[in-house]
Design a protein around this motif. Structure first.
Motif, PDB file in Angstrom:
ATOM      1  N   ALA A 258       1.717  -1.667 -14.833  1.00  0.00           N
ATOM      2  CA  ALA A 258       0.706  -0.671 -14.472  1.00  0.00           C
ATOM      3  C   ALA A 258      -0.672  -1.284 -14.671  1.00  0.00           C
ATOM      4  O   ALA A 258      -0.829  -2.298 -15.351  1.00  0.00           O
ATOM      5  CB  ALA A 258       0.861   0.592 -15.325  1.00  0.00           C
ATOM      6  N   MET A 259      -1.660  -0.656 -14.065  1.00  0.00           N
ATOM      7  CA  MET A 259      -3.040  -1.073 -14.244  1.00  0.00           C
ATOM      8  C   MET A 259      -3.611  -0.403 -15.493  1.00  0.00           C
ATOM      9  O   MET A 259      -3.306   0.750 -15.788  1.00  0.00           O
ATOM     10  CB  MET A 259      -3.879  -0.696 -13.030  1.00  0.00           C
ATOM     11  N   THR A 260      -4.454  -1.135 -16.218  1.00  0.00           N
ATOM     12  CA  THR A 260      -5.045  -0.592 -17.435  1.00  0.00           C
ATOM     13  C   THR A 260      -6.396  -1.233 -17.710  1.00  0.00           C
ATOM     14  O   THR A 260      -6.633  -2.381 -17.343  1.00  0.00           O
ATOM     15  CB  THR A 260      -4.120  -0.831 -18.647  1.00  0.00           C
ATOM     16  N   ARG A 261      -7.284  -0.476 -18.371  1.00  0.00           N
ATOM     17  CA  ARG A 261      -8.535  -1.020 -18.906  1.00  0.00           C
ATOM     18  C   ARG A 261      -8.461  -1.159 -20.424  1.00  0.00           C
ATOM     19  O   ARG A 261      -9.422  -1.545 -21.074  1.00  0.00           O
ATOM     20  CB  ARG A 261      -9.714  -0.092 -18.562  1.00  0.00           C
ATOM     21  N   ALA A 262      -7.306  -0.821 -21.004  1.00  0.00           N
ATOM     22  CA  ALA A 262      -7.206  -0.677 -22.451  1.00  0.00           C
ATOM     23  C   ALA A 262      -7.533  -1.946 -23.220  1.00  0.00           C
ATOM     24  O   ALA A 262      -8.034  -1.886 -24.348  1.00  0.00           O
ATOM     25  CB  ALA A 262      -5.806  -0.201 -22.827  1.00  0.00           C
ATOM     26  N   PHE A 263      -7.264  -3.102 -22.655  1.00  0.00           N
ATOM     27  CA  PHE A 263      -7.446  -4.363 -23.384  1.00  0.00           C
ATOM     28  C   PHE A 263      -8.790  -5.026 -23.137  1.00  0.00           C
ATOM     29  O   PHE A 263      -9.273  -5.770 -23.986  1.00  0.00           O
ATOM     30  CB  PHE A 263      -6.335  -5.346 -23.018  1.00  0.00           C
ATOM     31  N   SER A 264      -9.374  -4.814 -21.957  1.00  0.00           N
ATOM     32  CA  SER A 264     -10.587  -5.572 -21.613  1.00  0.00           C
ATOM     33  C   SER A 264     -11.743  -4.729 -21.091  1.00  0.00           C
ATOM     34  O   SER A 264     -12.865  -5.229 -21.003  1.00  0.00           O
ATOM     35  CB  SER A 264     -10.257  -6.627 -20.552  1.00  0.00           C
ATOM     36  N   GLY A 265     -11.492  -3.498 -20.712  1.00  0.00           N
ATOM     37  CA  GLY A 265     -12.539  -2.682 -20.105  1.00  0.00           C
ATOM     38  C   GLY A 265     -12.624  -2.841 -18.611  1.00  0.00           C
ATOM     39  O   GLY A 265     -13.480  -2.246 -17.954  1.00  0.00           O
ATOM     40  N   ARG A 266     -11.720  -3.617 -18.030  1.00  0.00           N
ATOM     41  CA  ARG A 266     -11.664  -3.825 -16.584  1.00  0.00           C
ATOM     42  C   ARG A 266     -10.209  -3.734 -16.151  1.00  0.00           C
ATOM     43  O   ARG A 266      -9.309  -4.148 -16.882  1.00  0.00           O
ATOM     44  CB  ARG A 266     -12.240  -5.194 -16.227  1.00  0.00           C
ATOM     45  N   SER A 267      -9.956  -3.204 -14.968  1.00  0.00           N
ATOM     46  CA  SER A 267      -8.595  -2.955 -14.509  1.00  0.00           C
ATOM     47  C   SER A 267      -7.794  -4.239 -14.391  1.00  0.00           C
ATOM     48  O   SER A 267      -8.221  -5.202 -13.763  1.00  0.00           O
ATOM     49  CB  SER A 267      -8.605  -2.239 -13.157  1.00  0.00           C
ATOM     50  N   ALA A 268      -6.615  -4.236 -15.001  1.00  0.00           N
ATOM     51  CA  ALA A 268      -5.716  -5.383 -14.953  1.00  0.00           C
ATOM     52  C   ALA A 268      -4.288  -4.879 -14.993  1.00  0.00           C
ATOM     53  O   ALA A 268      -3.993  -3.847 -15.604  1.00  0.00           O
ATOM     54  CB  ALA A 268      -5.973  -6.326 -16.126  1.00  0.00           C
ATOM     55  N   ARG A 269      -3.387  -5.614 -14.336  1.00  0.00           N
ATOM     56  CA  ARG A 269      -1.978  -5.212 -14.294  1.00  0.00           C
ATOM     57  C   ARG A 269      -1.179  -5.982 -15.339  1.00  0.00           C
ATOM     58  O   ARG A 269      -1.259  -7.203 -15.436  1.00  0.00           O
ATOM     59  CB  ARG A 269      -1.373  -5.458 -12.901  1.00  0.00           C
ATOM     60  N   GLY A 270      -0.386  -5.228 -16.094  1.00  0.00           N
ATOM     61  CA  GLY A 270       0.475  -5.850 -17.092  1.00  0.00           C
ATOM     62  C   GLY A 270       1.715  -5.018 -17.337  1.00  0.00           C
ATOM     63  O   GLY A 270       1.869  -3.906 -16.808  1.00  0.00           O
ATOM     64  N   LEU A 271       2.613  -5.563 -18.146  1.00  0.00           N
ATOM     65  CA  LEU A 271       3.808  -4.820 -18.526  1.00  0.00           C
ATOM     66  C   LEU A 271       3.399  -3.600 -19.339  1.00  0.00           C
ATOM     67  O   LEU A 271       2.536  -3.675 -20.213  1.00  0.00           O
ATOM     68  CB  LEU A 271       4.736  -5.695 -19.362  1.00  0.00           C
ATOM     69  N   VAL A 272       4.027  -2.478 -19.052  1.00  0.00           N
ATOM     70  CA  VAL A 272       3.710  -1.243 -19.766  1.00  0.00           C
ATOM     71  C   VAL A 272       4.279  -1.331 -21.181  1.00  0.00           C
ATOM     72  O   VAL A 272       5.487  -1.454 -21.368  1.00  0.00           O
ATOM     73  CB  VAL A 272       4.283  -0.027 -19.030  1.00  0.00           C
ATOM     74  N   ASN A 273       3.372  -1.276 -22.167  1.00  0.00           N
ATOM     75  CA  ASN A 273       3.800  -1.299 -23.563  1.00  0.00           C
ATOM     76  C   ASN A 273       3.134  -0.160 -24.329  1.00  0.00           C
ATOM     77  O   ASN A 273       2.394   0.651 -23.758  1.00  0.00           O
ATOM     78  CB  ASN A 273       3.533  -2.662 -24.209  1.00  0.00           C
TER      79      ASN A 273
END
Length: 342
Positions: A258-273
């Motif tokens: 999924a896409m997330t800003r949680a780690f960097s503040g910018r949208s990135a796709r990673g494994l959902v954890n």
């Protein structure tokens, strides 16, 4: 003028992976095997970038590329960042670390450009925006091909007008950060690619969920000149991805991205954890501020083998990534492409 076709060994390119994935060993291995490799300058000072270029040159005489992050111009809501810091306080306490402080927003841009213009590799790429025409022209004068990451037709038109030598067309299926100029998520690759092809005459490198030679053949038929694959190389021993990251790509407990800003503040796709699930909806648009904020958390979690708290960047076809030497992965992709286009 040097064209992209003059420097690509084949229609398969190893995508730049900032944060450790791209290493001189990986780039040299794939380049020797007939797949053009890309180093990544993101998060590194100019001096380290130069060291990696020279290390790669010592390992291969084949052409390769270096990718840079454009300086961040996000308009940061300081109150939102402060609220996110407060939210992450218990995470830091649990891991026994302090949350990170704000750092350089330029990613050492000026020093990197000066260094690369003085002695560039065959290809120089840009992500998170388009450089000024003068920067692109300076590289072209040196015989270096430039590539700008685009995620929309409008961005492709902008990059073409600025003088980009080629475009890296990134669909939203791609792992890691969306290279969009605006920070918003992109368009599916198979929808985006034909639209960009109709809007520009520049060579196109397609990326987004590509993991096999058949995938490469498909995007070539849609108008791409080459395909960039990143996640496909992450599990290779030459990859600099951490052990937690590599293991998670094959872990049956991780089933989707999924896409997330949680780690960097910018949208990135990673494994959902766990971290993504709990914090994504609260993360502000603030890059690289959030990146710096969470860096100590991610480092401590990786050291503990805690896959629930680290960024596990991955494209949608992550299950196809193989734990095999980079040269073997490159050869397989080229063989599959030959079979798909026979």
């Amino acid at each position: 003028m040097i064209e992209m076709s003059d420097v690509l060994a084949s229609p398969v390119v190893q995508a730049p992976m900032a944060g450790g994935g791209s290493t001189p060993a990986l780039v040299a291995a794939v380049s020797e095997a007939g797949v053009t490799g890309f180093l990544a300058a993101g998060y590194k000072p100019a001096a380290r970038m130069r060291e990696e270029i020279e290390e790669t040159r010592r390992a291969t005489s084949r052409p390769f590329g270096m990718n840079l992050f454009m300086p961040s111009h996000d308009r940061v809501d300081e109150a939102a960042v402060a609220a996110y810091r407060e939210r992450l306080g218990p995470e830091a306490e649990r891991l026994g670390v302090e949350l990170g402080a704000p750092g350089d927003r330029s990613d050492d841009w000026e020093a990197k450009i000066a260094d690369l213009v003085a002695d560039p590799p065959a290809i120089v790429g840009f992500t998170f925006g388009c450089p000024e025409p003068g920067v692109l022209a300076a590289f072209h004068e040196k015989g270096t091909v430039t590539v700008v990451t685009v995620t929309s037709v409008a961005e492709a038109v902008t990059a073409t007008a600025a003088g980009a030598g080629a475009l890296y067309v990134q669909g939203r299926e791609a792992g890691g950060h969306s290279g969009t100029f605006t920070g918003a998520a992109g368009t599916p690759l198979r929808e985006l690619l034909p639209a960009v092809r109709a809007a520009t005459d520049r060579p196109l490198l397609a990326a987004g969920g590509l993991a096999t030679g058949a995938h490469v053949a498909e995007v070539l038929a849609l108008g791409a000149d080459a395909a960039q694959l990143g996640t496909a190389f992450l599990r290779c021993p030459e990859s600099g991805a951490g052990g937690v990251h590599k293991a998670a790509l094959a872990d049956p407990r991780f089933t989707e991205t999924a896409m997330t800003r949680a780690f960097s503040g910018r949208s990135a796709r990673g494994l959902v954890n766990r971290f993504m699930i709990e914090h994504s909806s609260f993360a502000p648009v603030a890059y690289p501020d959030v990146h710096y904020l969470t860096a100590p958390l991610r480092k401590a979690a990786a050291a503990r083998g805690d896959a629930g708290t680290v960024n596990l960047w991955a494209g949608e076809s992550f299950r196809l990534a193989a734990d095999a030497p980079a040269a073997e992965v490159a050869a397989r992709l080229l063989d599959e492409l030959a079979a798909a286009t026979a």
